[in-house]
Design an enzyme around this catalytic site. Structure first.
Site, mmCIF file in Angstrom:
data_model
loop_
_atom_site.group_PDB
_atom_site.id
_atom_site.type_symbol
_atom_site.label_atom_id
_atom_site.label_comp_id
_atom_site.label_asym_id
_atom_site.label_seq_id
_atom_site.Cartn_x
_atom_site.Cartn_y
_atom_site.Cartn_z
ATOM 1 N N HIS A 62 0.852 -1.205 0.000
ATOM 2 C CA HIS A 62 0.000 0.000 0.000
ATOM 3 C C HIS A 62 0.882 1.248 0.000
ATOM 4 O O HIS A 62 1.200 1.806 1.046
ATOM 5 C CB HIS A 62 -0.926 -0.029 1.215
ATOM 6 C CG HIS A 62 -2.059 0.932 1.119
ATOM 7 N ND1 HIS A 62 -3.314 0.662 1.591
ATOM 8 C CD2 HIS A 62 -2.155 2.177 0.587
ATOM 9 C CE1 HIS A 62 -4.115 1.678 1.375
ATOM 10 N NE2 HIS A 62 -3.416 2.622 0.763
ATOM 11 N N HIS A 64 1.643 5.119 -1.930
ATOM 12 C CA HIS A 64 1.233 6.189 -2.852
ATOM 13 C C HIS A 64 2.489 6.828 -3.427
ATOM 14 O O HIS A 64 3.236 7.493 -2.703
ATOM 15 C CB HIS A 64 0.401 7.242 -2.110
ATOM 16 C CG HIS A 64 -0.906 6.708 -1.601
ATOM 17 N ND1 HIS A 64 -2.060 6.712 -2.345
ATOM 18 C CD2 HIS A 64 -1.231 6.112 -0.419
ATOM 19 C CE1 HIS A 64 -3.054 6.162 -1.657
ATOM 20 N NE2 HIS A 64 -2.563 5.783 -0.474
ATOM 21 N N LEU A 65 2.726 6.600 -4.719
ATOM 22 C CA LEU A 65 3.921 7.177 -5.354
ATOM 23 C C LEU A 65 3.628 8.537 -5.985
ATOM 24 O O LEU A 65 4.537 9.250 -6.387
ATOM 25 C CB LEU A 65 4.490 6.212 -6.402
ATOM 26 C CG LEU A 65 5.115 4.927 -5.843
ATOM 27 C CD1 LEU A 65 5.566 4.018 -6.980
ATOM 28 C CD2 LEU A 65 6.284 5.224 -4.915
ATOM 29 N N ARG A 66 2.331 8.878 -6.096
ATOM 30 C CA ARG A 66 1.867 10.225 -6.477
ATOM 31 C C ARG A 66 2.122 10.627 -7.918
ATOM 32 O O ARG A 66 1.814 11.768 -8.282
ATOM 33 C CB ARG A 66 2.468 11.299 -5.558
ATOM 34 C CG ARG A 66 2.169 11.124 -4.078
ATOM 35 C CD ARG A 66 0.696 11.144 -3.778
ATOM 36 N NE ARG A 66 0.423 11.311 -2.356
ATOM 37 C CZ ARG A 66 -0.680 10.883 -1.764
ATOM 38 N NH1 ARG A 66 -1.620 10.256 -2.468
ATOM 39 N NH2 ARG A 66 -0.872 11.078 -0.480
ATOM 40 N N ASP A 154 -8.740 3.335 -3.775
ATOM 41 C CA ASP A 154 -8.165 3.758 -2.495
ATOM 42 C C ASP A 154 -8.122 5.276 -2.313
ATOM 43 O O ASP A 154 -7.797 6.019 -3.238
ATOM 44 C CB ASP A 154 -6.752 3.200 -2.317
ATOM 45 C CG ASP A 154 -6.186 3.612 -0.972
ATOM 46 O OD1 ASP A 154 -6.871 3.401 0.038
ATOM 47 O OD2 ASP A 154 -5.081 4.202 -0.935
ATOM 48 N N HIS A 181 -10.892 0.580 0.336
ATOM 49 C CA HIS A 181 -10.759 1.571 1.413
ATOM 50 C C HIS A 181 -12.169 1.697 1.989
ATOM 51 O O HIS A 181 -13.053 2.265 1.350
ATOM 52 C CB HIS A 181 -10.268 2.878 0.776
ATOM 53 C CG HIS A 181 -10.357 4.088 1.638
ATOM 54 N ND1 HIS A 181 -9.261 4.819 2.002
ATOM 55 C CD2 HIS A 181 -11.420 4.727 2.196
ATOM 56 C CE1 HIS A 181 -9.630 5.856 2.739
ATOM 57 N NE2 HIS A 181 -10.942 5.817 2.877
ATOM 58 N N HIS A 234 -6.100 -1.012 5.151
ATOM 59 C CA HIS A 234 -5.859 -0.280 6.414
ATOM 60 C C HIS A 234 -6.998 -0.345 7.445
ATOM 61 O O HIS A 234 -7.616 0.663 7.788
ATOM 62 C CB HIS A 234 -5.478 1.169 6.156
ATOM 63 C CG HIS A 234 -6.281 1.889 5.093
ATOM 64 N ND1 HIS A 234 -7.641 1.838 5.015
ATOM 65 C CD2 HIS A 234 -5.879 2.691 4.083
ATOM 66 C CE1 HIS A 234 -8.046 2.577 4.002
ATOM 67 N NE2 HIS A 234 -6.994 3.097 3.416
ATOM 68 N N ASP A 334 0.705 2.226 3.918
ATOM 69 C CA ASP A 334 -0.146 3.329 3.455
ATOM 70 C C ASP A 334 0.671 4.618 3.391
ATOM 71 O O ASP A 334 0.233 5.680 3.838
ATOM 72 C CB ASP A 334 -1.394 3.506 4.331
ATOM 73 C CG ASP A 334 -2.423 4.432 3.663
ATOM 74 O OD1 ASP A 334 -2.207 4.836 2.508
ATOM 75 O OD2 ASP A 334 -3.432 4.759 4.308
ATOM 76 N N HIS A 338 2.480 14.050 1.649
ATOM 77 C CA HIS A 338 1.834 15.332 1.349
ATOM 78 C C HIS A 338 2.839 16.442 1.607
ATOM 79 O O HIS A 338 3.703 16.335 2.490
ATOM 80 C CB HIS A 338 0.608 15.554 2.252
ATOM 81 C CG HIS A 338 -0.536 14.633 1.932
ATOM 82 N ND1 HIS A 338 -1.254 14.704 0.772
ATOM 83 C CD2 HIS A 338 -1.070 13.600 2.643
ATOM 84 C CE1 HIS A 338 -2.199 13.762 0.771
ATOM 85 N NE2 HIS A 338 -2.095 13.073 1.890
#
Ligand code: DOR
Length: 453
Positions: A62, A64-66, A154, A181, A234, A334, A338
């Site tokens: 899980h 997030h590579l954005r 997600d 999610h 999660h 997860d 940010h």
């Protein structure tokens, strides 16, 4: 390519039931020997692994590579560098990018970029619905053809039960797990933290546990009806753990994951570390390894804002029990980077999410292994062979002839997590400055060293 021999380490490979002191030989990017007194070729790079654990490369299911679209937060290059730093040889990246990964072209984009820039393997998930808008199914068959290993919205949750049912039916045709999610929007509305004592005390809107549990129930019912493979992401609440435990007993194909922030922290953290007390007046983390004095933070720190939210002491205990008894199959980060400017606002207005790739191994060791709750082999399985099986990755094992993805870590190394040294582009971890125990020493992907402490 260098050939490598890892000598004298504690080899733990849950997929093959191995736990012994010995050597691992890597030739041409493949595992070529696992045992004692292996014959070594003369050209091999010998690495002393005595006192270290040598295991299949860790998989974070899980992340997030954005990319595309949010490269100010993270890129494939920086995210996978953080993964390698944390001991991971593979990540499964989430599709809530901008635009979303909801068509084959976007899958191809990630794939090409990852081939050029990633430090570790990047497995891609596609969106369940177009634009993650929850209204119309993505072209699931084309996504599968393009190489996704699962589908998920997600960060969002498909609210329409009929649409979710159709997604599950298609997922069977294309043999893809569906990750969810779990969040019922009508129950959660604009909640920003766990609904309970602290949300009232702090004057913040509550994100109630039932907002997760309602969708867990929905998913269990739909998994039972369709026979699809549903994976709840999660999981944060006690009742969710109980529901999944019961569903598994009934033979429903449901799996679930837990994140370190949910089994380490509680909603009390949002009140600040000075008030880190339970309702009974006792220190909240009673069985930890020196957490309470290892860091200081202020109230309303948005680095504790995550979705689903940090919950109560009872929920945290239930998550740990669920991990220990196998109800929760996977431990995942997860990792949700940010930008500072996005998080440096009022709690209500900050985005949900915490980074996690560089701290997950330590926190898992501290909360589960060093407390005597889980053996190393079971812990490693939750980050290797379990995700590999759920996502059909052909990874997570030290089997002879398999791709040489290997992690080497010291479960006892004590260190301070300095966010200024993080490989991630973002700094939104609640664990910055914490004294941690257990650290990745060497990360090897396809026989190539991608991180060395
Ligand atoms: O806290 C979260 N942040 N939870 C999610 O499910 C999504 C993630 C994000 O993308 O930032």
């Amino acid at each position: 390519m260098n050939d490598i021999a890892l000598l004298g380490g504690r080899i733990i490979d849950p997929a093959n039931n191995l736990d012994f002191q010995g050597d691992v030989l890597i030739i041409d990017g493949k595992i070529s020997g696992v045992g004692q007194d292996i014959n070594l070729p003369s050209e091999v790079e010998k690495i002393n692994a005595r006192g270290l654990v040598v295991c299949p490369g860790l998989i974070d299911s899980h992340t997030h590579l954005r990319e595309p679209g949010q490269s100010a937060k993270e890129t494939i290059e920086t995210g996978t560098r953080a993964a390698a730093r944390g001991g991971f040889t593979s990540v499964v990246c989430m599709p809530n990018t901008n635009p979303a990964i909801d068509n084959p072209a976007n899958v191809a984009l990630i794939h090409e970029k990852a081939t050029r820039e990633a430090m570790v393997n990047v497995f891609i998930t596609g969106a369940i619905t177009k634009g993650i808008a929850g209204e119309e199914l993505s072209p699931i068959g084309s996504l599968k053809k393009a190489g996704v290993v699962a589908i998920t919205d997600d960060g969002h949750c498909v609210q329409n039960n009929e649409l979710m049912r159709r997604a599950l039916e298609y997922s069977i045709m294309f043999d893809l797990p569906v990750l969810d999610h779990c969040q019922d929007y009508s129950l959660v509305t604009d909640g920003v933290m766990h609904e309970g004592y602290w949300s009232i005390a702090l004057g913040l809107r509550g994100w109630p546990s039932i907002g997760e549990e309602m969708i867990v129930v929905r998913n269990i019912m739909l998994a039972g009806l369709t026979g699809a493979k549903v994976h709840c992401q999660h999981i944060s609440s006690r009742k969710s753990v109980e529901l999944i435990r019961e569903a598994k007993k009934q033979g429903i194909k449901i799996t679930a994951e837990a994140c370190p922030h949910h089994f380490t922290l509680t909603d009390n953290a949002i009140a600040g570390s000075e008030k880190f007390w339970g309702d009974d007046g006792k220190e909240l983390i009673e069985d930890d390894v020196g957490f309470s004095d290892s860091a200081f933070w202020y109230s309303y720190d948005t680095n504790f804002k995550v979705s689903p939210p940090l919950r109560s002491k009872e929920d945290r205990k239930a998550i740990i029990e669920g991990i220990v008894d196998g109800t929760l199959d996977i431990i995942a980060s997860d990792h949700a980077p940010h930008c500072l400017y996005e998080k440096e606002v009022e709690f209500d207005n900050a985005p949900f999410g915490v980074t996690g790739l560089e701290s997950i191994l330590s926190l898992s060791l501290m909360r589960l292994y060093h407390t005597g709750k889980l053996g190393l082999s079971d812990l490693i399985a939750k980050m290797t062979i379990n995700p590999s099986r759920i996502f059909s990755l052909d990874r997570g094992t030290l089997g002879i002839g398999k791709v040489a993805d290997v992690s080497v870590f010291n479960p006892d190394t004590e260190w301070v997590f300095d966010l200024n040294e993080s490989a991630s582009k973002s700094r939104n971890s609640p664990f910055g400055g914490w004294k941690l125990k257990g650290r990745a020493i060497l990360t090897i992907v396809s026989g190539k060293i991608v991180n060395r402490l």
